[in-house]
Design a protein around this motif. Structure first.
Motif, PDB file in Angstrom:
ATOM      1  N   GLY A 141       0.862  -0.995   0.114  1.00 35.67           N
ATOM      2  CA  GLY A 141      -0.016  -0.025   0.216  1.00 35.67           C
ATOM      3  C   GLY A 141       0.875   1.184   0.142  1.00 35.67           C
ATOM      4  O   GLY A 141       0.562   2.171  -0.807  1.00 35.67           O
ATOM      5  N   GLU A 142       2.066   1.372   0.680  1.00 32.84           N
ATOM      6  CA  GLU A 142       2.632   2.548   0.838  1.00 32.84           C
ATOM      7  C   GLU A 142       3.395   3.114  -0.187  1.00 32.84           C
ATOM      8  O   GLU A 142       3.632   4.093  -0.441  1.00 32.84           O
ATOM      9  N   ILE A 143       3.647   2.009  -1.404  1.00 33.85           N
ATOM     10  CA  ILE A 143       4.388   2.433  -2.311  1.00 33.85           C
ATOM     11  C   ILE A 143       3.380   2.196  -3.769  1.00 33.85           C
ATOM     12  O   ILE A 143       3.944   2.355  -4.595  1.00 33.85           O
ATOM     13  N   ALA A 144       2.297   1.741  -3.633  1.00 35.12           N
ATOM     14  CA  ALA A 144       1.582   1.321  -4.556  1.00 35.12           C
ATOM     15  C   ALA A 144       1.239   2.504  -5.511  1.00 35.12           C
ATOM     16  O   ALA A 144       1.324   2.227  -6.780  1.00 35.12           O
ATOM     17  N   ALA A 145       1.053   3.668  -4.953  1.00 28.40           N
ATOM     18  CA  ALA A 145       0.962   4.797  -5.812  1.00 28.40           C
ATOM     19  C   ALA A 145       2.064   5.467  -6.663  1.00 28.40           C
ATOM     20  O   ALA A 145       2.123   6.189  -7.713  1.00 28.40           O
ATOM     21  N   THR A 146       3.121   5.133  -6.295  1.00 25.14           N
ATOM     22  CA  THR A 146       4.449   5.593  -6.686  1.00 25.14           C
ATOM     23  C   THR A 146       5.373   4.822  -7.399  1.00 25.14           C
ATOM     24  O   THR A 146       6.608   5.170  -7.923  1.00 25.14           O
ATOM     25  N   ALA A 147       5.155   3.570  -7.119  1.00 25.76           N
ATOM     26  CA  ALA A 147       6.112   2.397  -7.754  1.00 25.76           C
ATOM     27  C   ALA A 147       5.327   1.693  -8.688  1.00 25.76           C
ATOM     28  O   ALA A 147       3.970   1.546  -8.851  1.00 25.76           O
ATOM     29  N   THR A 148       6.215   1.051  -9.855  1.00 25.25           N
ATOM     30  CA  THR A 148       5.488   0.413 -10.626  1.00 25.25           C
ATOM     31  C   THR A 148       6.815  -0.697 -11.289  1.00 25.25           C
ATOM     32  O   THR A 148       7.781  -0.622 -10.768  1.00 25.25           O
ATOM     33  N   SER A 149       6.436  -1.575 -12.334  1.00 22.38           N
ATOM     34  CA  SER A 149       7.373  -2.397 -12.907  1.00 22.38           C
ATOM     35  C   SER A 149       7.090  -2.539 -14.530  1.00 22.38           C
ATOM     36  O   SER A 149       6.227  -2.075 -14.952  1.00 22.38           O
ATOM     37  N   LEU A 150       8.142  -3.191 -14.912  1.00 27.64           N
ATOM     38  CA  LEU A 150       8.308  -3.225 -16.444  1.00 27.64           C
ATOM     39  C   LEU A 150       6.968  -4.183 -16.866  1.00 27.64           C
ATOM     40  O   LEU A 150       6.442  -3.834 -17.633  1.00 27.64           O
ATOM     41  N   LEU A 151       6.758  -5.217 -16.084  1.00 26.41           N
ATOM     42  CA  LEU A 151       5.662  -6.098 -16.413  1.00 26.41           C
ATOM     43  C   LEU A 151       4.278  -5.157 -16.400  1.00 26.41           C
ATOM     44  O   LEU A 151       3.453  -5.319 -17.311  1.00 26.41           O
ATOM     45  N   ALA A 152       4.254  -4.356 -15.282  1.00 26.68           N
ATOM     46  CA  ALA A 152       2.981  -3.627 -15.152  1.00 26.68           C
ATOM     47  C   ALA A 152       2.879  -2.442 -16.300  1.00 26.68           C
ATOM     48  O   ALA A 152       1.650  -2.507 -16.620  1.00 26.68           O
ATOM     49  N   VAL A 153       3.787  -2.243 -16.680  1.00 30.22           N
ATOM     50  CA  VAL A 153       3.633  -1.010 -17.888  1.00 30.22           C
ATOM     51  C   VAL A 153       3.787  -1.525 -19.163  1.00 30.22           C
ATOM     52  O   VAL A 153       3.141  -0.959 -19.938  1.00 30.22           O
ATOM     53  N   SER A 154       4.087  -2.697 -19.519  1.00 32.57           N
ATOM     54  CA  SER A 154       4.354  -3.094 -20.794  1.00 32.57           C
ATOM     55  C   SER A 154       3.537  -4.353 -20.881  1.00 32.57           C
ATOM     56  O   SER A 154       3.249  -4.839 -22.091  1.00 32.57           O
ATOM     57  N   GLY A 155       3.109  -5.029 -19.829  1.00 35.30           N
ATOM     58  CA  GLY A 155       2.330  -6.088 -19.997  1.00 35.30           C
ATOM     59  C   GLY A 155       2.928  -7.422 -20.180  1.00 35.30           C
ATOM     60  O   GLY A 155       2.360  -8.703 -20.674  1.00 35.30           O
ATOM     61  N   ARG A 156       4.335  -7.438 -20.502  1.00 29.83           N
ATOM     62  CA  ARG A 156       5.176  -8.527 -20.617  1.00 29.83           C
ATOM     63  C   ARG A 156       6.286  -8.823 -19.710  1.00 29.83           C
ATOM     64  O   ARG A 156       6.824  -7.908 -19.005  1.00 29.83           O
ATOM     65  N   GLU A 157       6.376 -10.299 -19.294  1.00 27.70           N
ATOM     66  CA  GLU A 157       7.323 -10.481 -18.613  1.00 27.70           C
ATOM     67  C   GLU A 157       8.573 -10.652 -19.344  1.00 27.70           C
ATOM     68  O   GLU A 157       8.792 -10.807 -20.287  1.00 27.70           O
ATOM     69  N   ILE A 158       9.614 -10.172 -18.360  1.00 29.10           N
ATOM     70  CA  ILE A 158      10.974 -10.033 -19.122  1.00 29.10           C
ATOM     71  C   ILE A 158      11.881 -11.363 -18.554  1.00 29.10           C
ATOM     72  O   ILE A 158      12.016 -11.532 -17.185  1.00 29.10           O
ATOM     73  N   ASP A 159      12.769 -11.838 -19.230  1.00 28.67           N
ATOM     74  CA  ASP A 159      13.832 -12.818 -18.850  1.00 28.67           C
ATOM     75  C   ASP A 159      14.741 -12.031 -18.088  1.00 28.67           C
ATOM     76  O   ASP A 159      15.646 -11.313 -18.640  1.00 28.67           O
ATOM     77  N   ARG A 160      14.966 -12.051 -16.539  1.00 24.65           N
ATOM     78  CA  ARG A 160      15.918 -11.222 -15.860  1.00 24.65           C
ATOM     79  C   ARG A 160      17.419 -11.723 -16.322  1.00 24.65           C
ATOM     80  O   ARG A 160      18.044 -10.694 -16.142  1.00 24.65           O
ATOM     81  N   ARG A 161      17.687 -12.705 -16.571  1.00 22.11           N
ATOM     82  CA  ARG A 161      19.127 -13.299 -16.910  1.00 22.11           C
ATOM     83  C   ARG A 161      19.454 -12.466 -17.930  1.00 22.11           C
ATOM     84  O   ARG A 161      20.586 -11.673 -18.016  1.00 22.11           O
ATOM     85  N   MET A 162      18.564 -12.489 -19.027  1.00 22.10           N
ATOM     86  CA  MET A 162      18.895 -11.655 -20.442  1.00 22.10           C
ATOM     87  C   MET A 162      19.153 -10.315 -19.980  1.00 22.10           C
ATOM     88  O   MET A 162      20.088  -9.446 -20.617  1.00 22.10           O
ATOM     89  N   PHE A 163      18.182  -9.548 -19.141  1.00 21.74           N
ATOM     90  CA  PHE A 163      18.387  -8.132 -19.056  1.00 21.74           C
ATOM     91  C   PHE A 163      19.386  -7.766 -18.258  1.00 21.74           C
ATOM     92  O   PHE A 163      19.693  -6.697 -18.402  1.00 21.74           O
ATOM     93  N   LEU A 164      19.725  -8.360 -17.380  1.00 21.23           N
ATOM     94  CA  LEU A 164      20.711  -8.070 -16.229  1.00 21.23           C
ATOM     95  C   LEU A 164      22.192  -8.398 -17.147  1.00 21.23           C
ATOM     96  O   LEU A 164      22.872  -7.426 -16.994  1.00 21.23           O
TER      97      LEU A 164
END
Ligand code: BTN
Length: 243
Positions: A141-164
């Motif tokens: 709740g405390e950060i719900a309004a101020t934080a987001t994720s790549l999944l939330a904004v793009s609708g796609r999961e990202i391979d974290r190993r490739m991304f790293l």
């Protein structure tokens, strides 16, 4: 290059600082699936759910003066933002000094910590928290309004190993550039990716508070804010962009 991987850890920055103090080589990476005591700037915590983000720290030993340490932070913000735009296809921007935001909400936080003696840097630890595959509803709740994720904004999961891997590669290129006199081009990229410049901002420090127009960033990474009293240099503290 050494990579320390932990399913779980207190804070990757703390571990990286320990390794750095023990003499580990430059380029050592600490990465974890989750952090129990992830730390943010200004004594805040950092939400680090298991397997959903990139929680990592990099040890550098830059050959410049402690006064120039902010170059590392600016370089890291530029490198990560490039990868987010290119690989995730999310048109994010950099908020001074080093947050990466999309539509006003935070995708990435960077926490740089340094150890220096006299006029030489012993080490710089750059900690990055990248919200990759966190579902919108998972944010507390405390950060719900101020934080987001790549999944939330793009609708796609990202391979974290490739991304790293992409981030480390970009960081390496940027760091090489900084060491070979190319910091001004990093700064130019920072300027063009910034969402703070050209905006009216509120600057909130421990003992002051003022507003003005963010006009530029200088070579030390300070934000220049034009106020009725003249141009003020913001070196630390919180800056919020006026709606
Ligand atoms: C901020 O925006 O306040 C900075 C957040 C930095 C979070 C990262 S996650 C990996 C590294 N380890 C920590 O404890 N913090 C940083």
């Amino acid at each position: 290059q050494e990579i320390y991987y932990y399913p779980q850890i207190g804070s990757t920055n703390n571990e990286a600082k320990k390794l750095a103090a023990g003499g580990c080589p430059e380029g050592t990476i600490v990465v974890a699936e989750t952090q129990n005591t992830g730390r943010g700037r200004l004594a805040r915590g950092w939400f680090s759910p298991y397997g959903k983000g990139i929680w990592m720290s990099v040890v550098l030993r830059p050959p410049f003066s402690p006064l120039e340490a902010s170059k590392c932070t600016l370089m890291a913000a530029v490198a990560v933002n490039r990868v987010i735009r290119q690989v995730a296809g999310v048109y994010s921007g950099i908020k001074w000094p080093n947050d990466i935001l999309f539509q006003g909400r935070k995708l990435v936080g960077i926490l740089t910590e340094m150890s220096a003696e006299m006029d030489a840097i012993n080490y710089v630890v750059i900690g990055m928290g990248i919200n990759v595959n966190i579902e919108e509803r998972e944010f507390p709740g405390e950060i719900a309004a101020t934080a987001t994720s790549l999944l939330a904004v793009s609708g796609r999961e990202i391979d974290r190993r490739m991304f790293l891997a992409a981030i480390l590669k970009e960081l390496e290129t940027a760091y090489h550039l900084v060491q070979t006199g190319g910091f001004t081009s990093i700064l130019d990229d920072w300027r063009s990716q910034s969402i703070t410049l050209g905006k009216n901002v509120d600057v909130i420090g421990p003992d002051h508070r003022y507003s003005g127009l963010a006009i530029d960033i200088d070579n030390e990474g300070a934000l220049l804010v034009k106020t009725a009293q003249g141009v003020r240099k913001v070196l630390a503290g919180d800056v919020s962009i006026r709606p």
